[in-house]
Scaffold this motif. Structure first.
Motif, PDB file in Angstrom:
ATOM      1  N   LEU B 156       0.848  -1.191   0.000  1.00  0.00           N
ATOM      2  CA  LEU B 156       0.000   0.000   0.000  1.00  0.00           C
ATOM      3  C   LEU B 156       0.883   1.241   0.000  1.00  0.00           C
ATOM      4  O   LEU B 156       1.975   1.238   0.567  1.00  0.00           O
ATOM      5  N   ARG B 157       0.388   2.309  -0.641  1.00  0.00           N
ATOM      6  CA  ARG B 157       1.239   3.497  -0.807  1.00  0.00           C
ATOM      7  C   ARG B 157       0.685   4.761  -0.160  1.00  0.00           C
ATOM      8  O   ARG B 157       1.416   5.717   0.062  1.00  0.00           O
ATOM      9  N   THR B 158      -0.620   4.812   0.071  1.00  0.00           N
ATOM     10  CA  THR B 158      -1.192   6.033   0.646  1.00  0.00           C
ATOM     11  C   THR B 158      -2.190   5.675   1.755  1.00  0.00           C
ATOM     12  O   THR B 158      -2.722   4.562   1.780  1.00  0.00           O
ATOM     13  N   PRO B 159      -2.449   6.619   2.667  1.00  0.00           N
ATOM     14  CA  PRO B 159      -3.463   6.383   3.708  1.00  0.00           C
ATOM     15  C   PRO B 159      -4.824   6.059   3.104  1.00  0.00           C
ATOM     16  O   PRO B 159      -5.556   5.235   3.639  1.00  0.00           O
ATOM     17  N   GLU B 160      -5.141   6.685   1.973  1.00  0.00           N
ATOM     18  CA  GLU B 160      -6.434   6.450   1.338  1.00  0.00           C
ATOM     19  C   GLU B 160      -6.529   5.010   0.831  1.00  0.00           C
ATOM     20  O   GLU B 160      -7.570   4.371   0.939  1.00  0.00           O
ATOM     21  N   GLU B 161      -5.411   4.523   0.270  1.00  0.00           N
ATOM     22  CA  GLU B 161      -5.394   3.135  -0.193  1.00  0.00           C
ATOM     23  C   GLU B 161      -5.587   2.167   0.971  1.00  0.00           C
ATOM     24  O   GLU B 161      -6.286   1.162   0.850  1.00  0.00           O
ATOM     25  N   ALA B 162      -4.944   2.490   2.094  1.00  0.00           N
ATOM     26  CA  ALA B 162      -5.060   1.619   3.271  1.00  0.00           C
ATOM     27  C   ALA B 162      -6.516   1.547   3.704  1.00  0.00           C
ATOM     28  O   ALA B 162      -7.044   0.487   4.026  1.00  0.00           O
ATOM     29  N   ARG B 163      -7.170   2.700   3.681  1.00  0.00           N
ATOM     30  CA  ARG B 163      -8.580   2.738   4.067  1.00  0.00           C
ATOM     31  C   ARG B 163      -9.439   1.936   3.084  1.00  0.00           C
ATOM     32  O   ARG B 163     -10.297   1.158   3.479  1.00  0.00           O
ATOM     33  N   ASN B 213      -8.610   1.983  16.197  1.00  0.00           N
ATOM     34  CA  ASN B 213      -9.930   1.404  16.393  1.00  0.00           C
ATOM     35  C   ASN B 213     -10.958   1.769  15.348  1.00  0.00           C
ATOM     36  O   ASN B 213     -12.119   1.420  15.466  1.00  0.00           O
ATOM     37  N   SER B 214     -10.547   2.517  14.333  1.00  0.00           N
ATOM     38  CA  SER B 214     -11.495   2.800  13.258  1.00  0.00           C
ATOM     39  C   SER B 214     -10.702   3.004  11.973  1.00  0.00           C
ATOM     40  O   SER B 214      -9.499   3.230  12.008  1.00  0.00           O
ATOM     41  N   PHE B 215     -11.413   2.910  10.851  1.00  0.00           N
ATOM     42  CA  PHE B 215     -10.734   3.102   9.570  1.00  0.00           C
ATOM     43  C   PHE B 215     -10.207   4.526   9.472  1.00  0.00           C
ATOM     44  O   PHE B 215      -9.157   4.785   8.903  1.00  0.00           O
ATOM     45  N   LYS B 216     -10.991   5.442  10.045  1.00  0.00           N
ATOM     46  CA  LYS B 216     -10.597   6.847  10.028  1.00  0.00           C
ATOM     47  C   LYS B 216      -9.276   7.023  10.794  1.00  0.00           C
ATOM     48  O   LYS B 216      -8.393   7.752  10.354  1.00  0.00           O
ATOM     49  N   SER B 217      -9.156   6.344  11.963  1.00  0.00           N
ATOM     50  CA  SER B 217      -7.901   6.479  12.715  1.00  0.00           C
ATOM     51  C   SER B 217      -6.732   5.896  11.938  1.00  0.00           C
ATOM     52  O   SER B 217      -5.621   6.414  12.013  1.00  0.00           O
ATOM     53  N   VAL B 218      -6.968   4.799  11.219  1.00  0.00           N
ATOM     54  CA  VAL B 218      -5.883   4.225  10.416  1.00  0.00           C
ATOM     55  C   VAL B 218      -5.398   5.261   9.410  1.00  0.00           C
ATOM     56  O   VAL B 218      -4.202   5.544   9.293  1.00  0.00           O
ATOM     57  N   GLN B 219      -6.366   5.861   8.729  1.00  0.00           N
ATOM     58  CA  GLN B 219      -6.021   6.843   7.700  1.00  0.00           C
ATOM     59  C   GLN B 219      -5.304   8.052   8.316  1.00  0.00           C
ATOM     60  O   GLN B 219      -4.258   8.479   7.822  1.00  0.00           O
ATOM     61  N   ASN B 220      -5.848   8.557   9.407  1.00  0.00           N
ATOM     62  CA  ASN B 220      -5.255   9.735  10.041  1.00  0.00           C
ATOM     63  C   ASN B 220      -3.877   9.441  10.643  1.00  0.00           C
ATOM     64  O   ASN B 220      -2.960  10.249  10.544  1.00  0.00           O
ATOM     65  N   ALA B 221      -3.757   8.269  11.272  1.00  0.00           N
ATOM     66  CA  ALA B 221      -2.477   7.909  11.885  1.00  0.00           C
ATOM     67  C   ALA B 221      -1.408   7.770  10.806  1.00  0.00           C
ATOM     68  O   ALA B 221      -0.260   8.208  10.978  1.00  0.00           O
ATOM     69  N   LEU B 222      -1.777   7.192   9.665  1.00  0.00           N
ATOM     70  CA  LEU B 222      -0.811   7.037   8.577  1.00  0.00           C
ATOM     71  C   LEU B 222      -0.397   8.399   8.033  1.00  0.00           C
ATOM     72  O   LEU B 222       0.790   8.664   7.819  1.00  0.00           O
ATOM     73  N   ALA B 223      -1.376   9.272   7.834  1.00  0.00           N
ATOM     74  CA  ALA B 223      -1.066  10.605   7.309  1.00  0.00           C
ATOM     75  C   ALA B 223      -0.114  11.333   8.268  1.00  0.00           C
ATOM     76  O   ALA B 223       0.871  11.943   7.852  1.00  0.00           O
ATOM     77  N   PHE B 224      -0.406  11.221   9.567  1.00  0.00           N
ATOM     78  CA  PHE B 224       0.434  11.884  10.559  1.00  0.00           C
ATOM     79  C   PHE B 224       1.846  11.309  10.534  1.00  0.00           C
ATOM     80  O   PHE B 224       2.845  12.040  10.528  1.00  0.00           O
ATOM     81  N   GLU B 225       1.930   9.981  10.487  1.00  0.00           N
ATOM     82  CA  GLU B 225       3.213   9.292  10.555  1.00  0.00           C
ATOM     83  C   GLU B 225       4.066   9.598   9.306  1.00  0.00           C
ATOM     84  O   GLU B 225       5.272   9.802   9.403  1.00  0.00           O
TER      85      GLU B 225
END
Lengths: 97, 469
Positions: B156-163, B213-225
């Motif tokens: 996977l390459r982007t937070p959006e893809e992960a979501r 704990n949510s798809f949104k957190s996955v996306q946000n955590a990845l973007a932050f990281e």
């Protein structure tokens, strides 16, 4: 095959065992002997012997997906060293946030 | 410009009746602590775990849906570690012969994301840490519940893809009845691995982020990281390999104290659990019992004439898809209209009332019947929207329309009488229409009001134009 002191310390840590110096030395010798025995086995020619992962040949042991009665709460807790509010109480596992 | 390299580790709670290796209930949400345990899941000496066949079958179904290779023999290993919520001091998991390996999932854009493996394991208990207390509390109700863990390649390459990937996995798991896959209910948990690199270069140092704990957190955590790591590298510093947590409130990752020792799990085959042969015959049964997957569903909806957006939205929500399939069977109008209502007014009303479609009393048949009334001209679209809440509450559209006298007035004579009456009652407005033709809308509104919304607006407008134009 000699088990090193460092390996001994690692094993003790993994097994959460507290052993005296004498006990450690005795165990180190026993474990080294066992490893030596495997070294001896390694020397055998096993080219024609089929691999045996388990000594028993049982396979495919399943149960059907049926819910059975669980233990009554008191019974489940009866072995607890410490309990509180229906929980098992244990030494704290995380730091204060 | 750096690119991110992302891999996911996803845990799904398997939907079975009983736990993985004993007869306690797999579901323990909302129970008092430690009321759902037995000698096996408490890890008492002398107890013998026995594999829940249903759990293996569902795991096989899931693995096949992810295009995994399934081995001829699968088996359980013991993974050793000490933690109070793992009462045996080991977790029964899989190691060298998991239920599935080398699979893939295709993203919307056609890119394939590798699935390294899928394996079955048992869940741990739940720990509670009361503030400022020197102890923790353990509830073993969940211990031994069946889980699937799946690991992806770092594709996977982007937070959006992960979501997108997570949404797809959830849809597949739900469609296959493998898992509720609801992050909110703790039935789907994800950890992410993320590093950054210049395209074409070797992999950078990876950071693991847990507690998402949510798809949104996955996306946000990845973007932050990704931003954090980029800033570090651009300022000449380096990324530390570590495990980080996610602070939902602060929307930032934080360093978790690294473990003092590297994990040494001492995996070995569990002598209590004999190997399981996955015969071709078993796989055939599994394949035969596999329902339509979301991708195929979306394709079918496209063929029904749905727009891509609606087709995807419905196909990837098992609840919605089941509803839609039943409604489309009895509705004779355009399938797209049905989708418009479902994704528009129905979804809006349910959301506003915090109601799940399955919990509402709306039946596919009643929605179809409401739309049919509009199609037949019996009621206006506006009336249909007005009565929708009643239909969602279980009302039969035909009865509601009859009882409330909401049928559209299609009798032109009756409409004309209303139009004449309104013109006669509003001479001043009629005068103004001569100056400004748009004022005719005032009269139109009056007629609609007089008819209590039941006159056909087109017919009214036509009559007004005729008489005043």
């Amino acid at each position: 095959m000699e088990l090193s002191d460092l390996e001994m310390a690692h094993l003790k840590r993994l097994a959460r065992l507290e052993l005296s110096r004498e006990e450690t030395a005795a165990l180190q010798k026993d474990l080294s002997d066992i490893l030596g025995y495997f070294d001896q086995l390694r020397g055998l020619d096993t080219g024609g012997v089929e691999e045996l992962v388990r000594p028993i040949t049982t396979v495919d042991v399943f149960r059907e997906d049926v819910i059975r009665l669980s233990l009554p709460h008191e019974k489940a807790m009866s072995l607890a060293v410490e309990a509180q509010e229906g929980f098992f109480r244990v030494p704290r596992t995380v730091e204060e946030a | 410009m750096f690119e991110a390299v992302i891999g996911l580790e996803i845990h799904l709670a398997l939907r079975t009746g009983s736990k993985m290796f004993c007869g306690c209930a797999a579901e323990s949400l909302g129970l008092l602590p430690n009321v759902n345990t037995c000698p096996v899941c408490l890890g008492l000496p002398g107890s013998l775990p026995v594999v829940n066949r249903e759990a293996i079958e569902k795991a096989l179904r899931f693995s096949l849906a992810l295009n995994c290779q399934v081995p001829e023999v699968t088996q359980f290993h013991r993974k050793h570690y000490y933690y109070p919520d793992a009462p045996k001091n080991y977790q029964i998991s899989q190691f060298d012969r998991p239920v599935g390996e080398h699979g893939f999932v295709e993203l919307e854009a056609g890119r394939r994301i590798g699935v390294t493996r899928c394996h079955v394991e048992e869940d741990a208990g739940r720990s509670v840490h009361p503030p400022y207390a020197p102890y923790s509390l353990v509830d073993l109700n969940r211990a031994g519940a069946p889980l699937i863990e799946m690991v992806t390649e770092p594709d996977l390459r982007t937070p959006e893809e992960a979501r997108e990937f997570l949404v797809k996995i959830r849809a597949i798991a739900q469609a296959l009845d493998v898992s509720d896959a609801s992050p909110e209910a703790g039935k789907m948990r994800a950890d992410v691995n993320v590093s950054i690199r210049l395209p074409g270069e070797a992999l950078g140092t990876k950071v693991e982020v847990k507690n998402l704990n949510s798809f949104k957190s996955v996306q946000n955590a990845l973007a932050f990281e990704i931003k954090r790591q980029t800033d570090l590298l651009e300022s000449g510093r380096s990324v530390l390999q570590e495990t980080r947590g996610w602070n939902e409130g602060g929307q930032r990752t934080y360093s978790m104290r690294s473990k003092e020792e590297t994990a040494d799990y001492r995996y070995f085959p569990d002598p209590d659990l004999p190997p399981m042969r996955v015969a071709e015959k078993w796989l055939e049964t599994v394949r035969a019992a596999t329902p339509e997957l979301p991708d195929a569903k979306r394709e079918r909806y496209r063929e029904l004439g749905l727009r891509a957006f609606d087709a995807g939205l419905i196909a990837f929500d098992v609840e919605l898809a089941t509803f839609f399939d039943r409604a489309v069977r009895v509705y004779e109008g355009e399938a797209q209209l049905l989708a418009n209502w479902l994704n528009g007014d129905v979804a809006g009303h349910l959301n506003a009332n915090d109601l799940a479609l399955s919990r509402s009393k709306l039946s596919p048949e009643n929605l179809a019947s409401l739309l049919t009334l509009v199609d037949e001209g019996a009621i206006s679209g506006k009336t249909a929207k007005d009565v929708l809440p009643l239909v969602i509450d279980g009302g039969d559209p035909k009865t509601i329309v009859e009882e409330r006298g909401l049928k559209q007035i299609t009798d032109l004579g009756a409409i004309e009488a209303l139009v004449d009456a309104v013109i006669a009652a509003n001479p001043a407005v009629v005068e103004r229409v001569k100056e400004n033709p748009k004022v005719i809308n005032v009269l139109l509104g009056q007629v609609m009001k007089e008819s209590r919304g039941k006159a056909k607006p087109d017919a009214v407008r036509e009559l007004l134009n005729e008489k005043l134009g």
